[in-house]
Scaffold this active site. Structure first.
Site, PDB file in Angstrom:
ATOM      1  N   CYS A   4     -24.775   1.232 -34.851  1.00  0.00           N
ATOM      2  CA  CYS A   4     -26.358   1.371 -34.313  1.00  0.00           C
ATOM      3  C   CYS A   4     -26.836  -0.217 -33.336  1.00  0.00           C
ATOM      4  O   CYS A   4     -26.345  -0.574 -34.116  1.00  0.00           O
ATOM      5  CB  CYS A   4     -26.873   1.611 -35.012  1.00  0.00           C
ATOM      6  SG  CYS A   4     -27.787   1.154 -36.677  1.00  0.00           S
ATOM      7  N   HIS A  30     -20.921   3.203 -51.019  1.00  0.00           N
ATOM      8  CA  HIS A  30     -22.398   3.067 -49.894  1.00  0.00           C
ATOM      9  C   HIS A  30     -23.124   4.456 -50.094  1.00  0.00           C
ATOM     10  O   HIS A  30     -22.065   5.115 -49.429  1.00  0.00           O
ATOM     11  CB  HIS A  30     -22.203   2.307 -48.732  1.00  0.00           C
ATOM     12  CG  HIS A  30     -23.796   1.856 -48.392  1.00  0.00           C
ATOM     13  ND1 HIS A  30     -23.901   2.793 -47.200  1.00  0.00           N
ATOM     14  CD2 HIS A  30     -23.744   0.410 -48.187  1.00  0.00           C
ATOM     15  CE1 HIS A  30     -25.577   1.907 -46.951  1.00  0.00           C
ATOM     16  NE2 HIS A  30     -24.768   0.845 -47.443  1.00  0.00           N
ATOM     17  N   CYS A  76     -35.791  -2.280 -37.911  1.00  0.00           N
ATOM     18  CA  CYS A  76     -35.048  -1.472 -37.661  1.00  0.00           C
ATOM     19  C   CYS A  76     -36.121   0.014 -37.394  1.00  0.00           C
ATOM     20  O   CYS A  76     -36.923   0.129 -37.912  1.00  0.00           O
ATOM     21  CB  CYS A  76     -34.022  -1.082 -37.215  1.00  0.00           C
ATOM     22  SG  CYS A  76     -33.252   0.124 -39.287  1.00  0.00           S
ATOM     23  N   HIS A  96     -32.513   0.080 -48.407  1.00  0.00           N
ATOM     24  CA  HIS A  96     -32.082  -1.122 -49.364  1.00  0.00           C
ATOM     25  C   HIS A  96     -33.236  -2.217 -49.380  1.00  0.00           C
ATOM     26  O   HIS A  96     -32.444  -3.065 -49.089  1.00  0.00           O
ATOM     27  CB  HIS A  96     -30.882  -1.569 -49.561  1.00  0.00           C
ATOM     28  CG  HIS A  96     -29.716  -0.435 -50.013  1.00  0.00           C
ATOM     29  ND1 HIS A  96     -28.386   0.137 -49.006  1.00  0.00           N
ATOM     30  CD2 HIS A  96     -30.191   0.475 -50.792  1.00  0.00           C
ATOM     31  CE1 HIS A  96     -28.212   0.523 -49.769  1.00  0.00           C
ATOM     32  NE2 HIS A  96     -28.969   1.129 -50.331  1.00  0.00           N
ATOM     33  N   THR A 101     -22.866   3.176 -40.337  1.00  0.00           N
ATOM     34  CA  THR A 101     -23.959   2.719 -38.314  1.00  0.00           C
ATOM     35  C   THR A 101     -23.700   0.813 -38.730  1.00  0.00           C
ATOM     36  O   THR A 101     -24.668   0.779 -38.983  1.00  0.00           O
ATOM     37  CB  THR A 101     -24.911   3.345 -38.938  1.00  0.00           C
ATOM     38  OG1 THR A 101     -25.234   2.912 -40.062  1.00  0.00           O
ATOM     39  CG2 THR A 101     -24.545   4.423 -38.236  1.00  0.00           C
ATOM     40  N   SER A 148     -33.894  -3.882 -43.005  1.00  0.00           N
ATOM     41  CA  SER A 148     -35.105  -3.184 -44.479  1.00  0.00           C
ATOM     42  C   SER A 148     -35.124  -4.614 -44.658  1.00  0.00           C
ATOM     43  O   SER A 148     -36.030  -3.766 -45.517  1.00  0.00           O
ATOM     44  CB  SER A 148     -33.774  -2.744 -44.589  1.00  0.00           C
ATOM     45  OG  SER A 148     -32.682  -2.940 -45.472  1.00  0.00           O
ATOM     46  N   GLU A 177     -24.984   5.554 -47.743  1.00  0.00           N
ATOM     47  CA  GLU A 177     -24.996   6.182 -46.108  1.00  0.00           C
ATOM     48  C   GLU A 177     -23.149   6.381 -45.834  1.00  0.00           C
ATOM     49  O   GLU A 177     -22.640   7.786 -45.835  1.00  0.00           O
ATOM     50  CB  GLU A 177     -24.554   5.280 -45.083  1.00  0.00           C
ATOM     51  CG  GLU A 177     -24.453   6.013 -43.542  1.00  0.00           C
ATOM     52  CD  GLU A 177     -24.566   5.091 -42.730  1.00  0.00           C
ATOM     53  OE1 GLU A 177     -23.734   5.294 -41.815  1.00  0.00           O
ATOM     54  OE2 GLU A 177     -25.353   3.343 -43.138  1.00  0.00           O
ATOM     55  N   CYS A 232     -31.798   8.344 -40.860  1.00  0.00           N
ATOM     56  CA  CYS A 232     -32.058   7.690 -40.023  1.00  0.00           C
ATOM     57  C   CYS A 232     -31.538   8.845 -38.831  1.00  0.00           C
ATOM     58  O   CYS A 232     -30.120   9.118 -38.835  1.00  0.00           O
ATOM     59  CB  CYS A 232     -30.984   6.426 -40.108  1.00  0.00           C
ATOM     60  SG  CYS A 232     -31.065   5.362 -38.140  1.00  0.00           S
ATOM     61  N   ASN A 265     -26.352  -3.998 -43.876  1.00  0.00           N
ATOM     62  CA  ASN A 265     -26.678  -4.866 -42.370  1.00  0.00           C
ATOM     63  C   ASN A 265     -26.659  -6.538 -42.863  1.00  0.00           C
ATOM     64  O   ASN A 265     -26.460  -7.588 -42.331  1.00  0.00           O
ATOM     65  CB  ASN A 265     -27.200  -3.909 -42.023  1.00  0.00           C
ATOM     66  CG  ASN A 265     -28.962  -4.227 -42.374  1.00  0.00           C
ATOM     67  OD1 ASN A 265     -29.699  -5.270 -42.308  1.00  0.00           O
ATOM     68  ND2 ASN A 265     -29.097  -3.397 -42.735  1.00  0.00           N
TER      69      ASN A 265
END
Length: 314
Positions: free
Chosen positions: A197, A124, A12, A41, A167, A269, A126, A96, A227
């Site tokens: 996202c 996590h 992305c 990751h 996200t 990723s 994030e 990001c 993700n």
């Protein structure tokens, strides 16, 4: 056997930007360049950058004073930023921009003293970084992963409450959590647009279409990629056997028993080179046709910091 490729899949804009920041920092400043946490990751990506001189650390106390450090795409807390400043570290921020947007929502709630509820996965990076944007004893930030966590919340309905999300969550799971949250706190405020996202949304939608056509879905992505895990979970929920793999070496021949159509995708990723190596391996195992779903076009691009933009020679 044939392969059907999901579209979109793989990198992305946020991941592209984060990797470019590390590569450009190495090119301009030379090794070593320190990176706090895996920049994205993915084992293949991280190992490649490590070979070029990136040193991955979990905490800033592993970084020498005055050195160059890059914050990963997942973002960091305000405490980490302050520590970097106090130690005179030269920082390039690979957070990001879509994660930064959520950080700004939390910071705004903190300034107002509004109670904040973050929907996300505990531990996590994030989530740790996002929770770390809140700094107001008069308010508070609370993490919920599922509807069971909502039942444990003791906030009052007459309090100002807002919510935001990680996200990279499951779209379906998050919608269910938000619905229950609004039932418990009817006046709760939230983002005008979902914090999940565009890339997470598009890749989950692509897997939804892929699973309808496949006997087996293979997701290329590392085990610690949020993700990528959500993509495998989604295919599995749709009744299709799903496997999450780092690379082609993880493929087991037994997976292909009684399989006619293999759906193939990659987390945000995971680089396309890994997808192509999986295709090559599957061809060795009997695949004789490769198709690609039409999907949606992605044209989002995030700029790297201006200090890292290399000027073209005129």
């Amino acid at each position: 056997m044939k392969i059907i490729l999901a579209n979109p899949r793989g990198f992305c804009a946020g991941v592209d930007r984060a990797i470019s920041i590390v590569e450009l920092a190495l090119e301009i400043h030379g090794a070593p360049i320190y990176v706090r946490h895996e920049v994205v990751h993915n084992r293949f990506v991280v190992n490649g950058l490590r070979e070029r001189g990136a040193i991955f650390v979990e905490e800033l106390d592993e970084v020498p004073n005055g050195a160059i450090v890059i914050f990963s795409a997942h973002g960091v807390s305000q405490a980490v930023r302050q520590e970097a400043k106090e130690r005179n570290l030269k920082v390039f921020d690979a957070t990001c921009p879509l994660v930064t947007k959520v950080h700004m929502q939390v910071a705004r709630a903190s300034r107002k003293g509004t109670k904040a509820i973050l929907i996300g996965h505990e531990g996590h990076p994030e989530v740790i970084g996002t929770m770390g944007q809140y700094d107001n004893d008069k308010g508070g930030i609370y993490l919920v992963e599922d509807v069971e966590d909502i039942a444990k919340l003791t906030l009052r309905n007459d309090e100002d409450i807002t919510f935001m999300t990680q996200t990279t969550l499951s779209i379906d799971d998050t919608a269910g959590v938000i619905e229950v949250l609004k039932q418990k706190y009817p006046a709760i405020q939230g983002p005008r647009k979902n914090d999940i996202c565009y890339a997470t949304t598009n890749r989950q939608q692509a897997v939804r279409e892929l699973a309808k056509l496949s006997d087996l879905v293979i997701v290329v992505g590392s085990k610690n990629s949020s993700n990528s895990n959500r993509l495998a979970e989604l295919a599995s929920r749709m009744g299709v056997t799903a496997k999450l793999i780092d690379d082609a070496n993880d493929i087991e021949v037994s997976w292909l028993d009684n399989v006619t159509v293999i759906g193939l995708t990659a987390g945000a990723s995971a680089p396309e080179i890994l997808v192509q190596s999986v295709i090559s391996r599957l061809k060795e195992l009997g695949v004789d046709k490769v198709e690609e779903l039409e999907g949606c076009e992605e044209n989002t691009v995030f700029e790297v910091p201006k200090e890292l933009r290399i000027k073209e020679v005129e």
